[in-house]
Scaffold this motif. Structure first.
Motif, mmCIF file in Angstrom:
data_model
loop_
_atom_site.group_PDB
_atom_site.id
_atom_site.type_symbol
_atom_site.label_atom_id
_atom_site.label_comp_id
_atom_site.label_asym_id
_atom_site.label_seq_id
_atom_site.Cartn_x
_atom_site.Cartn_y
_atom_site.Cartn_z
ATOM 1 N N VAL A 178 -11.294 10.116 1.462
ATOM 2 C CA VAL A 178 -10.369 10.619 0.455
ATOM 3 C C VAL A 178 -10.152 9.462 -0.516
ATOM 4 O O VAL A 178 -9.731 8.384 -0.106
ATOM 5 N N LEU A 179 -10.485 9.658 -1.795
ATOM 6 C CA LEU A 179 -10.406 8.558 -2.753
ATOM 7 C C LEU A 179 -9.042 8.498 -3.430
ATOM 8 O O LEU A 179 -8.406 7.457 -3.455
ATOM 9 N N LEU B 244 -5.480 11.045 -5.099
ATOM 10 C CA LEU B 244 -4.763 12.313 -5.246
ATOM 11 C C LEU B 244 -4.035 12.332 -6.567
ATOM 12 O O LEU B 244 -3.624 11.295 -7.066
ATOM 13 N N VAL C 139 -0.614 14.026 -7.739
ATOM 14 C CA VAL C 139 0.522 14.751 -7.155
ATOM 15 C C VAL C 139 1.624 14.932 -8.183
ATOM 16 O O VAL C 139 1.643 14.263 -9.218
ATOM 17 N N ASP D 247 1.875 -0.674 -5.247
ATOM 18 C CA ASP D 247 1.904 0.280 -4.135
ATOM 19 C C ASP D 247 0.649 1.146 -4.090
ATOM 20 O O ASP D 247 0.572 2.108 -3.349
ATOM 21 N N GLY D 248 -0.342 0.814 -4.897
ATOM 22 C CA GLY D 248 -1.583 1.578 -4.874
ATOM 23 C C GLY D 248 -1.578 2.745 -5.842
ATOM 24 O O GLY D 248 -2.558 3.458 -5.983
ATOM 25 N N THR D 249 -0.464 2.933 -6.544
ATOM 26 C CA THR D 249 -0.395 4.030 -7.505
ATOM 27 C C THR D 249 -1.313 3.727 -8.684
ATOM 28 O O THR D 249 -1.371 2.610 -9.169
ATOM 29 N N ARG E 1 1.299 12.117 -11.000
ATOM 30 C CA ARG E 1 0.849 10.737 -10.865
ATOM 31 C C ARG E 1 -0.347 10.693 -9.929
ATOM 32 O O ARG E 1 -0.531 11.575 -9.091
ATOM 33 N N LEU E 2 -1.115 9.651 -10.099
ATOM 34 C CA LEU E 2 -2.300 9.466 -9.266
ATOM 35 C C LEU E 2 -1.976 8.530 -8.114
ATOM 36 O O LEU E 2 -1.340 7.504 -8.311
ATOM 37 N N LEU E 3 -2.411 8.874 -6.932
ATOM 38 C CA LEU E 3 -2.248 7.988 -5.780
ATOM 39 C C LEU E 3 -3.627 7.591 -5.296
ATOM 40 O O LEU E 3 -4.452 8.458 -5.007
ATOM 41 N N ARG E 4 -3.862 6.313 -5.223
ATOM 42 C CA ARG E 4 -5.150 5.868 -4.671
ATOM 43 C C ARG E 4 -5.050 5.872 -3.149
ATOM 44 O O ARG E 4 -4.071 5.386 -2.592
ATOM 45 N N VAL E 5 -6.043 6.414 -2.491
ATOM 46 C CA VAL E 5 -5.970 6.546 -1.033
ATOM 47 C C VAL E 5 -7.090 5.744 -0.353
ATOM 48 O O VAL E 5 -6.846 4.855 0.441
ATOM 49 N N GLU E 6 -8.332 6.087 -0.679
ATOM 50 C CA GLU E 6 -9.504 5.421 -0.102
ATOM 51 C C GLU E 6 -9.424 5.329 1.417
ATOM 52 O O GLU E 6 -9.547 4.262 2.000
ATOM 53 N N GLN E 7 -9.189 6.462 2.026
ATOM 54 C CA GLN E 7 -9.088 6.493 3.487
ATOM 55 C C GLN E 7 -10.212 7.335 4.078
ATOM 56 O O GLN E 7 -10.568 8.381 3.562
#
Lengths: 113, 314
Positions: A107-108, A110, A112, B45-47, B90-96
């Motif tokens: 998952v890159l 989101l 929201v 915070d990765g946002t 808003r965009l949240l970076r996850v890279e999981q």
């Protein structure tokens, strides 16, 4: 049906992250399915709708990126793009290489609200 | 059952890679020029905020194909850096990793096996290649040499576990229902119920399927693919992911070769195109032909697992 299991995994990752950010809804989910991963993107798309129902991610647009296979050739030691496991190094024709990318499932990001 | 698993699609066609970082582009020139572009700001915070800048100018003096920095500040009046123009999205970076949960389970299993000196073999094949027959024969022939146990994966029935138990070996059946593979957590639960004898051989017989089991690490010590001579030699090319993760190919039903047009050399060639270091052992689980090599492979693996345990205990 492992694509359903994977889609549930995606929804879990997405909802955990979105909830931690206090999001009310997920509008878009961007994932990477490496071109050499054992996963069929169409099936993921199909299963994602079912897996996201009743969650923060319901109705979200699923965007799938396909990073190509990347391998280090054992002969010429260069990192090359590989279109399939049975393909030789496109630069020197050697069949032996070590995969260095393109098999990921991630998952890159989101979007929201 | 498994209409969407690999069987479902024409496979992965290559599309463009758009996962590259922001503002990477190749251009070779020495001139001042104007451009508009899109780029990202990443908060602590990765946002991530991604937005466009209209036509603006700055000097470049550099060779082609490279990343370049943005030596200029962009003011963002009137909105928070992690918010969209309307302040709602808003965009949240996850890279999981999507398989993070399975992989964590696999890592825990691997640790458990290593600490106990257990040699855990994940046995995979198409339905009908002879995994269970090979196991029954193996456990019968090697009985009393070392402790062994079997986790049996099937969608339905306990037929296979019953066959294993008839050899006097402890076995636990895991029914996956409609699921087409075992995952690491199923193995964790099965090991908990079955118990794990120290310095033992553990077979994990996966669901008969050449597609999905390849994608799920169980924490096993070695992965073995069984392919029988009544199948096609081209299966490694058709199901490359399975062969790409395998350590050993066992070619079963070699007693039938005189009656078939099966070309063992071609199979091995195809398999090693996918996995150059793949070991190959030819057996007939029915006549016993070639099983000595297989038993030796198992004993070598078990001896290594025991050695590592001793080393770790010191």
């Amino acid at each position: 049906m492992h694509e359903l299991a994977l889609s549930q995994g995606i929804v879990e990752v997405v909802c955990t992250r979105a909830a931690a950010d206090g999001a009310r809804r997920v509008r878009r989910v961007c994932i990477a399915i490496g071109a050499l991963s054992p996963v069929e993107p169409n099936a993921i798309e199909f299963c994602f709708d079912a897996a996201s129902r009743g969650t923060l991610a319901e109705g979200a647009v699923l965007e799938i990126r396909r990073p190509p296979g990347r391998a280090r050739c054992r002969s010429c030691d260069r990192v090359v793009t590989i279109a399939g496991y049975d393909r030789p190094c496109p630069l020197c024709g050697e069949g032996r290489w070590v995969l260095v990318g393109g098999d990921e499932l991630q998952v890159l990001e989101l979007e929201v609200e | 059952m498994c209409g969407v698993c690999g069987c479902g699609g024409a496979g992965a066609g290559l599309e463009d890679d758009r996962t590259g970082g922001p503002a990477r582009h190749g251009h070779g020139h020495e001139q001042e020029h104007g451009h508009e572009h899109e780029h990202e700001h990443v908060g602590a915070d990765g946002t991530v905020l991604r937005h466009r800048h209209d036509l603006h100018h700055h000097a470049h003096h550099h060779p082609s194909d490279h990343d370049h920095p943005h030596p200029h500040a962009h003011p963002h009046p009137g909105h928070r850096p992690d918010r969209d123009e309307d302040g709602t999205t808003r965009l949240l970076r996850v890279e999981q990793d999507i398989l993070a949960k399975n992989n964590a389970g696999a890592a825990a299993n691997r640790e458990l096996f290593a600490a106990a000196g257990v040699f855990a073999v994940n046995l995979m094949s198409s339905p009908g290649a002879g995994k269970t027959t090979l196991l029954v024969r193996t456990l019968t022939d090697l009985k009393g040499r070392f402790p062994a146990a079997v986790i049996e994966g099937d969608q339905q029935t306990s037929v296979d576990a019953d066959r294993i138990r008839a050899t006097g070996t402890p076995a636990l059946q895991v029914n996956t229902g409609t699921g087409c593979h075992l995952d690491a957590l199923m193995v964790t639960r099965a090991v908990g119920r079955l118990g794990l004898a120290a310095e033992s051989l553990l077979f994990i017989e996966n669901v008969g399927n050449l597609v999905c089991p390849a994608g799920f690490d169980l924490g096993e010590t070695r992965r073995v693919v069984v392919l029988s001579t009544t199948e096609g030699e081209d299966k490694p090319l058709k199901y490359p992911n399975m062969f790409a993760v395998a350590d050993l190919l066992v070619i079963n039903k070699t007693d039938l070769l005189p009656h078939l047009t099966f070309d063992v050399g071609r199979l091995v060639d195809y398999a090693r195109r996918i996995r150059p270091d793949l070991e190959v052992i030819q057996v007939s689980a029915t006549t016993g032909d070639g099983l000595g090599h297989w038993y030796q492979w198992l004993e070598t693996g078990l001896a290594a697992a025991r050695r590592h345990r001793e080393t770790d205990c010191r």
